[in-house]
Design a protein around this motif. Structure first.
Motif, mmCIF file in Angstrom:
data_model
loop_
_atom_site.group_PDB
_atom_site.id
_atom_site.type_symbol
_atom_site.label_atom_id
_atom_site.label_comp_id
_atom_site.label_asym_id
_atom_site.label_seq_id
_atom_site.Cartn_x
_atom_site.Cartn_y
_atom_site.Cartn_z
ATOM 1 N N ILE A 165 -6.829 9.689 4.478
ATOM 2 C CA ILE A 165 -7.260 10.784 5.358
ATOM 3 C C ILE A 165 -6.608 12.093 4.929
ATOM 4 O O ILE A 165 -7.275 13.120 4.804
ATOM 5 N N LEU A 166 -5.294 12.070 4.684
ATOM 6 C CA LEU A 166 -4.593 13.293 4.277
ATOM 7 C C LEU A 166 -5.109 13.798 2.937
ATOM 8 O O LEU A 166 -5.312 15.003 2.759
ATOM 9 N N ARG B 292 -2.872 -0.075 -3.489
ATOM 10 C CA ARG B 292 -3.930 0.613 -2.758
ATOM 11 C C ARG B 292 -3.278 1.620 -1.823
ATOM 12 O O ARG B 292 -2.055 1.714 -1.782
ATOM 13 N N PHE B 293 -4.071 2.370 -1.092
ATOM 14 C CA PHE B 293 -3.557 3.406 -0.206
ATOM 15 C C PHE B 293 -3.789 3.037 1.252
ATOM 16 O O PHE B 293 -4.772 2.380 1.583
ATOM 17 N N THR B 294 -2.872 3.507 2.109
ATOM 18 C CA THR B 294 -3.065 3.313 3.543
ATOM 19 C C THR B 294 -4.196 4.232 4.009
ATOM 20 O O THR B 294 -4.542 5.209 3.327
ATOM 21 N N PRO C 297 0.821 -1.214 0.000
ATOM 22 C CA PRO C 297 0.000 0.000 0.000
ATOM 23 C C PRO C 297 0.859 1.270 0.000
ATOM 24 O O PRO C 297 1.927 1.315 0.607
ATOM 25 N N VAL C 298 0.369 2.294 -0.683
ATOM 26 C CA VAL C 298 1.052 3.585 -0.774
ATOM 27 C C VAL C 298 0.674 4.413 0.451
ATOM 28 O O VAL C 298 -0.508 4.551 0.770
ATOM 29 N N GLU D 52 -8.623 18.814 -0.306
ATOM 30 C CA GLU D 52 -9.598 18.525 -1.356
ATOM 31 C C GLU D 52 -9.023 18.522 -2.760
ATOM 32 O O GLU D 52 -9.638 18.031 -3.689
ATOM 33 N N VAL D 53 -7.835 19.073 -2.935
ATOM 34 C CA VAL D 53 -7.227 19.150 -4.263
ATOM 35 C C VAL D 53 -6.468 17.878 -4.634
ATOM 36 O O VAL D 53 -5.894 17.778 -5.710
ATOM 37 N N VAL D 54 -6.463 16.886 -3.738
ATOM 38 C CA VAL D 54 -5.716 15.646 -3.977
ATOM 39 C C VAL D 54 -6.663 14.535 -4.399
ATOM 40 O O VAL D 54 -7.633 14.233 -3.712
ATOM 41 N N GLY D 55 -6.364 13.905 -5.544
ATOM 42 C CA GLY D 55 -7.117 12.744 -5.990
ATOM 43 C C GLY D 55 -6.271 11.493 -5.838
ATOM 44 O O GLY D 55 -5.053 11.539 -6.040
ATOM 45 N N LEU D 56 -6.885 10.400 -5.463
ATOM 46 C CA LEU D 56 -6.181 9.121 -5.330
ATOM 47 C C LEU D 56 -6.769 8.118 -6.310
ATOM 48 O O LEU D 56 -7.973 7.878 -6.314
ATOM 49 N N TRP D 57 -5.909 7.561 -7.149
ATOM 50 C CA TRP D 57 -6.313 6.497 -8.069
ATOM 51 C C TRP D 57 -5.649 5.216 -7.594
ATOM 52 O O TRP D 57 -4.459 5.023 -7.807
ATOM 53 N N ASP D 58 -6.418 4.338 -6.960
ATOM 54 C CA ASP D 58 -5.879 3.050 -6.534
ATOM 55 C C ASP D 58 -6.027 2.036 -7.676
ATOM 56 O O ASP D 58 -6.457 2.378 -8.778
#
Length: 138
Positions: free
Chosen positions: A106-107, A99-101, A71-72, A112-118
């Motif tokens: 949470i961070l 995937r993300f931790t 996980p990232v 709000e300007v951060v997108g996560l693509w798992d």
């Protein structure tokens, strides 16, 4: 070797076997297949936390690519936020084949300007790029 949107048709097993540089090219192909314009690839070292700078819908994106088996974590999100500021972007994305931790999510949510693509969303966007490409042929 620059991949084009048609090269977004890689299986996730192929993606998992890619080098970091190949993964960045794959992500760029998926982005282009989904309407992003790739503005630049940053240098391999000293990239200030972004691998790709892309443009879509009048917004500039700093994109951090992480081809990981695990996980990232939060560090990748912090790097993407820093890169967004450094490259004067409007938003940032962290894209991974993993995937993300919980802490990373949470961070990203706090900023709000951060997108996560798992892995799951990257697969969806890959398939969407492929569908768009096939529709353009018809």
């Amino acid at each position: 070797m620059k991949l084009t949107p048609k090269d977004a048709d890689r299986t996730m097993e192929q993606v998992d076997a890619m080098t970091g540089a190949q993964f960045e090219q794959f992500v760029a192909a998926v982005l282009e297949g989904n309407g992003y314009e790739i503005r630049q690839f940053t240098k391999a070292t000293g990239d200030y936390g972004a691998d790709i700078i892309a443009y879509r819908n009048e917004e500039l994106f700093a994109i951090q690519c992480k081809r990981y088996a695990k996980p990232v974590g939060v560090k990748a999100v912090q790097e993407a936020i820093a890169a967004m500021k450094h490259y004067q972007c409007d938003r940032c994305l962290v894209v991974t084949n993993s995937r993300f931790t919980k802490q990373a999510m949470i961070l990203a949510n706090d900023n709000e300007v951060v997108g996560l693509w798992d892995r799951q969303f990257l697969t969806y966007m890959r398939d969407r790029a492929e569908k768009v490409r096939k529709n353009e042929k018809n």
